[in-house]
Structure formats: structure tokens, C-alpha cells
Design a protein around this motif. Structure first.
Motif: not given
Length: 338
Positions: A111, A115, A244, A248, A252, A256
């Protein structure tokens, strides 16, 4: 479980068999605290299944068949695409959690490497956005759309689920937007139909009940997608959440939950786009849906929609039948009992 919290407001119907050989009964399926709750039409709980123990008996087959254990002492049949996707997401989350901390550490280095690669190679927001729209699969888009739908339901009420009405709505959805998606009617809005990631269309109850004919509903679905002007509903979400959050999602596979709740509020507050005859005329003609009924639903006097009426490919021809009269009656009664 984080995955469970995303779907806490989702409901669907299913067919529950308390023992092998029973004919089964229709139940309302919803998520409880680490459980799958099966209730009758009045809301009385009939069974609680532990989510970590829920087993899929027919992977890859529809309708999906679940059991509370591997023995299959009880079974639950679900044909709702959104609910099946939600249950599968929670089951995968449980499986990952069982992998333990060693598995987490093993997954951490790849991961971080991914990134670092994206930070080095895909820095600019436009490039990150394009990459996300290319690689995020339909299953993840459907999961995101289902989460947004859950937030909309918390504000506008649970989806209307009369089976015959839902079937008729799905036919109009497939005619207007193509197969592979899903349409729901919410009792208290939104102000205009919405198209969510995963090809999920949301239609307000008052639109369905006031419409003079099926072409009005199909037209609103077409207009909702056409006014995206070729953009992707996921793209609109990524524009709002920023680079951002998009990174993510790429690294992932998650966003959020707070940004999804905020985007649902943004969708509800958005002002409907003014219709464009040059854009909508070809879209309606390609779907073989008459444009004039939808235009006159916007303005029954016709004064402000003359260009839309003139763009109707069926102005001088007989329009095709979209659904039968009985299906139309069922669709207009989709929210009966709500």
C-alpha cells in the motif's frame, strides 16, 4: 465494523424460509448492530443473523441465497442489487478482519509503495481524477452509490418498495439509461431525479404520482443523465472531495464516510440544470422516448419549452409504448403504504 456503518440505513425485501422445504415469506431486510435483521411488513423482527456468520450459498448467482450458518438451516433470498452488494462488502470486511494484524502488516508495504508511486507519477489533480475514473470498478462505484443512497434515505425516507411498481420503474430505467443499473423512488424528494455512481437513479415520489404518462418519468431519468454532459457521477464526487481523498480511494479502495455524507447533502442542495434542447433531443431520440411529455411536465403552458417540444423526434409520429397501462398504474402506486 466500518463497512457496516455505511449501510446502516439500507433496507430491501427478501424471501425468508425458516426451515428447509418451507414456501417462504416476504420480509424486510436491514442491518442491525453486527446483525442482519429480518422483519415482517409491520416492522416486527422475525430473525437476527450474525453478520460474521452469514454464508452465501450460491456465489455468482441471482437471486442471492444466504444462510445464517454453513448448514443452511434457514435461508434468505435477495434480488436487490444494492443490498446484495452491501452484504457482500460487509462479508469481505469481516473476512479481512479475521486475517489479523500479521495480514495487515503484510498488506501495508504494498500500500505504501502504491501511494509513493502515485505521489511521484500522478501528482496533478486532473491526472489523479482521470486515473480514478478509469480504474475504480463497477462494484466499488455501486458500493459508493449505495452509501450515498443510504444518506439520502436518512433525509428523504426509505425507498418505496411495492414489487410491481419497482418492476415497472426498472423497465423505464433500462429503457432510458440502459441495463446494469437500478432505480428507486424516495417519498420526500429529491427536487429532481439524481444519478449516483453505480448507475443508481433516485426519483422523487411526487414526480411519479403527478406524471401524466410513463414518458414523463423516463424523460426525467434521461434528463438527469444528459445534464451530466458526458461526465461521470463519480467524477462529480471526486471534484468535490479533492485530490487527497481521490488518492485514498485509489490506494485503499475507500473514501472517508464523512465526505460521502457531505456529498449527499450537496446533491440535495444543487439547483437543477436548465434543459438544453440541442443536448436532450438526440438523447431522447436514441432512447426512443418522446420528449414533449417531459417538457410539458416542466411547463404545462408550453411557453418556456417550445424549443424542447420542437426537438421531439415523435412530434409527427406515433410514440412507442414504454410500459403497459397496468404497469403504469403499479408504478404510480409504488409508494402505497408509505
Amino acid at each position: 465494523m466500518t463497512a457496516l456503518s455505511r449501510y446502516a440505513r439500507l433496507e430491501s425485501t427478501g424471501r425468508w424460509r425458516a426451515a428447509p422445504g418451507e414456501g417462504g415469506r416476504e420480509v424486510v431486510v436491514s442491518f442491525g448492530h453486527a446483525t442482519l435483521v429480518l422483519a415482517d411488513g409491520s416492522g416486527l423482527p422475525l430473525a437476527h443473523w450474525s453478520l460474521p456468520a452469514v454464508t452465501r450459498l450460491n456465489p455468482g448467482t441471482r437471486p442471492a441465497l444466504y444462510a445464517p450458518d454453513e448448514a443452511g438451516s434457514e435461508t434468505l433470498e435477495i434480488d436487490d442489487e444494492i443490498m446484495v452488494s452491501a452484504i457482500e462488502t460487509v462479508r469481505r470486511s469481516v473476512a479481512r478482519a479475521r486475517g489479523g494484524p500479521h495480514r495487515l502488516r503484510r498488506a501495508l508495504w504494498p500500500t505504501l509503495a502504491v501511494l509513493a508511486a502515485f505521489l511521484g507519477l500522478v501528482w496533478f489533480p486532473g491526472a489523479v481524477r482521470r486515473e480514478a475514473l478509469e480504474v475504480v470498478p463497477l462494484s466499488k462505484r455501486t458500493e459508493i452509490g449505495a452509501t450515498l443512497l443510504g444518506h439520502l434515505q436518512s433525509r428523504l425516507g426509505p425507498a418505496c418498495r411495492d414489487p410491481l411498481g419497482a418492476e415497472a420503474l426498472q423497465q423505464l430505467h433500462d429503457r432510458a439509461l440502459g441495463q446494469g443499473g437500478h432505480a428507486v423512488v424516495l417519498p420526500l424528494g429529491p427536487a429532481a431525479p439524481l444519478v449516483l455512481p453505480g448507475h443508481i437513479a433516485v426519483v422523487p415520489r411526487d414526480l411519479v404520482e403527478r406524471a401524466a404518462e410513463p414518458a414523463v418519468v423516463a424523460g426525467h431519468l434521461l434528463a438527469a443523465e444528459a445534464t451530466l454532459d458526458g461526465d461521470d457521477p463519480l467524477g462529480l464526487l471526486l471534484d468535490e472531495v479533492g485530490v487527497w481523498a481521490t488518492l485514498r480511494l485509489l490506494v485503499t479502495g475507500n473514501l472517508d464516510p464523512a465526505v460521502l455524507e457531505a456529498h449527499a447533502a450537496t446533491l440535495l442542495a444543487a439547483t437543477p440544470t436548465e434543459p438544453d434542447a440541442d443536448l436532450l433531443g438526440p438523447a431522447f431520440a436514441q432512447a426512443e422516448v418522446p420528449l414533449a411529455p417531459w417538457a410539458l411536465d416542466l411547463d404545462p403552458t408550453g411557453d418556456t419549452v417550445e424549443d424542447l417540444v420542437a426537438a421531439d423526434a415523435y412530434a409527427q409520429a406515433e410514440a412507442p409504448i414504454l410500459i403497459s397501462d397496468s404497469e403504469w398504474v403499479a408504478l404510480q402506486g409504488i409508494c402505497q403504504g408509505v
